[in-house]
Design an enzyme around this catalytic site. Structure first.
Site, PDB file in Angstrom:
ATOM      1  N   LYS A 237       0.819  -1.212   0.000  1.00  0.00           N
ATOM      2  CA  LYS A 237       0.000   0.000   0.000  1.00  0.00           C
ATOM      3  C   LYS A 237       0.857   1.268   0.000  1.00  0.00           C
ATOM      4  O   LYS A 237       1.875   1.321   0.680  1.00  0.00           O
ATOM      5  CB  LYS A 237      -0.881  -0.001   1.255  1.00  0.00           C
ATOM      6  CG  LYS A 237      -1.790  -1.213   1.335  1.00  0.00           C
ATOM      7  CD  LYS A 237      -2.325  -1.403   2.745  1.00  0.00           C
ATOM      8  CE  LYS A 237      -3.125  -2.684   2.850  1.00  0.00           C
ATOM      9  NZ  LYS A 237      -3.391  -3.061   4.255  1.00  0.00           N
ATOM     10  N   ARG A 292      -4.151  -7.261  14.311  1.00  0.00           N
ATOM     11  CA  ARG A 292      -3.231  -6.302  14.941  1.00  0.00           C
ATOM     12  C   ARG A 292      -3.635  -4.901  14.497  1.00  0.00           C
ATOM     13  O   ARG A 292      -4.510  -4.741  13.660  1.00  0.00           O
ATOM     14  CB  ARG A 292      -1.803  -6.576  14.451  1.00  0.00           C
ATOM     15  CG  ARG A 292      -1.749  -6.548  12.906  1.00  0.00           C
ATOM     16  CD  ARG A 292      -0.352  -6.597  12.351  1.00  0.00           C
ATOM     17  NE  ARG A 292      -0.318  -6.938  10.943  1.00  0.00           N
ATOM     18  CZ  ARG A 292      -0.467  -6.097   9.937  1.00  0.00           C
ATOM     19  NH1 ARG A 292      -0.700  -4.820  10.185  1.00  0.00           N
ATOM     20  NH2 ARG A 292      -0.406  -6.503   8.680  1.00  0.00           N
ATOM     21  N   ARG A 338       2.113   7.196   2.443  1.00  0.00           N
ATOM     22  CA  ARG A 338       3.257   6.590   3.126  1.00  0.00           C
ATOM     23  C   ARG A 338       4.538   7.157   2.519  1.00  0.00           C
ATOM     24  O   ARG A 338       4.715   7.104   1.297  1.00  0.00           O
ATOM     25  CB  ARG A 338       3.258   5.071   2.936  1.00  0.00           C
ATOM     26  CG  ARG A 338       2.060   4.377   3.555  1.00  0.00           C
ATOM     27  CD  ARG A 338       2.319   2.878   3.622  1.00  0.00           C
ATOM     28  NE  ARG A 338       1.122   2.146   4.003  1.00  0.00           N
ATOM     29  CZ  ARG A 338       1.125   0.874   4.389  1.00  0.00           C
ATOM     30  NH1 ARG A 338       2.262   0.197   4.419  1.00  0.00           N
ATOM     31  NH2 ARG A 338       0.001   0.276   4.721  1.00  0.00           N
TER      32      ARG A 338
END
Ligand code: ADP
Ligand code: ADP
Ligand code: MG
Length: 449
Positions: A237, A292, A338
């Site tokens: 991603k 998570r 990111r």
């Protein structure tokens, strides 16, 4: 509530967790490798313990050293972050035996969802659609060939223990199947120490849509809407946003309900994410559960106003969810980029090194999650993601414009250090991205043009 938590991670996520603990009045213990002596997380925690040498296997994955650090400092719980030991159910069991609380799901739930081939079977029984494919792990090439012929090419060969986009192979015809299986197995062994693979149909031009869940230890499960993570390079991603430009209230509710069912099917507690592939006709398939916290959790935090890390800690401390499904409201539009220390002009080669100059953007609706500081040296041993820029606007166009302004202001340089900022800015000008109609293949197609 806990008095002291050990954070079994590094980088931006360790810093993020330390900050949440601080806000809750909880003392923190950082662990660090010899390569991370000067890392931010090791400096801002109340205590820091060196757990070994630079390679992760000798430090951040050294379960004995981490348990010892807990015992030595009196930490009552471990927050694993993402990556490293976060999906290792054997470690969670070991923590249980030592009386250390895991800030995450039970080892049983993790085991049920951790093995991706297994998880698909469990989920199917709960009545949630999965990508058609092998019934669990494929044991031989002949079995894989039979299944692939039955479901039809192209297919994907995937590592059952996989994560982070690793151990996945695209196969367009039978002649390429055996080699793909072997190389996926090799990757799986090298990265995850488990060579099991499974086969599933390749879904053409889907979106990657994931649903964020919160579940307490009393069986209450809610979803916090979706994130559209279809902007990917090599199955990894790069940009995530919420809401997805293609999801309406009815589909959100349908996918949200399916995600809640998955969590209930394995008695899940704490934060988790269900990843789906969404087809062009609104058909969707369970792909995997991430048991998570995820890299892109801030997207959901900014669109719902809920602090997921604090929620995780409170759930682990035995508190009930303070919200019902009706309390969850999404407002505005959030985008995350990111930032990786990679050289986009050189096949995205990692480019660690010392940061000479650093300036982070700011202003209303701009959030930076990072562990960088001026003079910091990015070590070569770990993930190349060094920052996340998250922005919130009232509308999608406003959020996109805000992100452009933020990235243009982002300054980071140093000898040999690169970041993918210009690459991200290019995507923010792409017509397909701006339309919102992009799928998981769009970046790859764009780059090969
Ligand atoms: P997310 O869904 O949170 O984006 P990714 O799949 O991108 O998760 O992985 C997040 C981080 O965790 C990455 O640094 C990746 O390399 C690492 N990671 C994911 N799964 C595993 C795994 N099974 N073993 C080791 N590292 C993993
Ligand atoms: P990981 O555990 O490494 O995150 P996933 O199973 O989530 O692995 O797959 C990673 C990415 O690969 C997905 O986000 C999607 O882009 C692509 N992908 C996975 N399975 C398929 C499939 N059956 N068809 C098309 N694309 C897929
Ligand atoms: Mg995934």
């Amino acid at each position: 509530m806990f008095n002291k938590i050990l954070i079994a991670n590094r980088g931006e996520i360790a810093v993020r967790i330390i900050r949440a603990c601080r806000e809750l009045g909880i003392k923190t213990v950082a662990i660090y490798s010899t390569a991370d002596k000067t890392a931010l997380h090791a400096q801002i925690a109340d205590e820091a313990v060196c757990v070994g040498e630079a390679p992760s296997a000798k430090s951040y994955l050294d379960t004995r050293a981490i348990i010892s650090a807990c015992e030595a400092t009196g930490a009552q719980a471990i927050h694993p972050g993402y990556g490293f030991l976060s999906e290792n159910h054997a470690f969670v069991r070991m923590c249980g035996v030592c009386g250390i609380k895991w800030i995450g799901p039970s080892p049983e739930a993790m085991e049920a969802m951790g093995d991706k081939a297994n998880a698909k079977q469990t989920v199917m029984k709960a009545g949630v659609p999965v990508v058609p494919g092998s019934d669990g792990v494929v044991k031989s090439f002949d079995e894989a060939r039979e299944i692939a012929a039955k479901i039809g090419y192209p297919v994907m060969v995937k590592a059952s223990a996989g994560g982070g986009g690793r151990g996945i192979r695209f196969v367009d015809e039978e002649g390429a199947l055996e080699a793909a299986m072997q190389s996926a197995k090799q990757d799986a062994l090298a990265f995850f120490g488990n060579g099991d693979v499974y086969v599933e149909k390749f879904i053409g031009n889907p979106k990657h849509i994931e649903i964020q869940l919160l579940a307490d230890e009393f069986g209450n499960v809610i979803h916090l809407g979706e994130r559209d993570c279809s902007t990917q390079r090599r199955n990894q991603k790069l940009i995530e946003e919420s809401p997805s430009p293609v999801i309406d209230t009815a589909l959100r509710q349908k996918m949200g309900e399916a995600a809640v069912k998955v969590a209930q099917s394995c008695g899940y507690a704490n934060a988790g994410t269900i990843e789906f592939l969404l087809g062009e006709k609104g058909d969707f398939y369970f792909m995997e559960m991430n048991a998570r916290i995820q890299v892109e959790h801030p997207v959901t935090e900014m669109v719902t106003g809920i602090d997921l890390i604090k929620a995780q800690i409170r759930i682990a401390a035995g508190e009930k969810l303070p919200w019902t499904q009706e309390d969850i409201k999404m407002s505005g539009h959030v985008i995350e980029c990111r930032i990786n220390a990679e050289d986009a002009s050189n096949n995205f080669r990692p480019s660690p090194g010392k940061i000479a100059n650093l300036h982070f953007p700011g202003g209303p609706g701009v959030r930076i999650d990072s562990a960088m500081y001026q003079g910091y040296t990015i070590p070569p041993y770990y993930d190349s993601m060094i920052a996340k820029v998250i922005v919130r606007g009232d509308t999608r166009p406003e959020a996109i414009q805000k992100m452009r302004v933020a990235l243009a202001e982002f300054l980071m340089d140093g000898q040999g250090v690169c970041a993918n900022i210009d690459f991200q800015l290019d995507i923010l000008e792409d017509k397909t991205f701006l339309d919102g109609q992009y799928d998981i293949g769009f970046l790859t197609r764009r780059m090969s043009e």
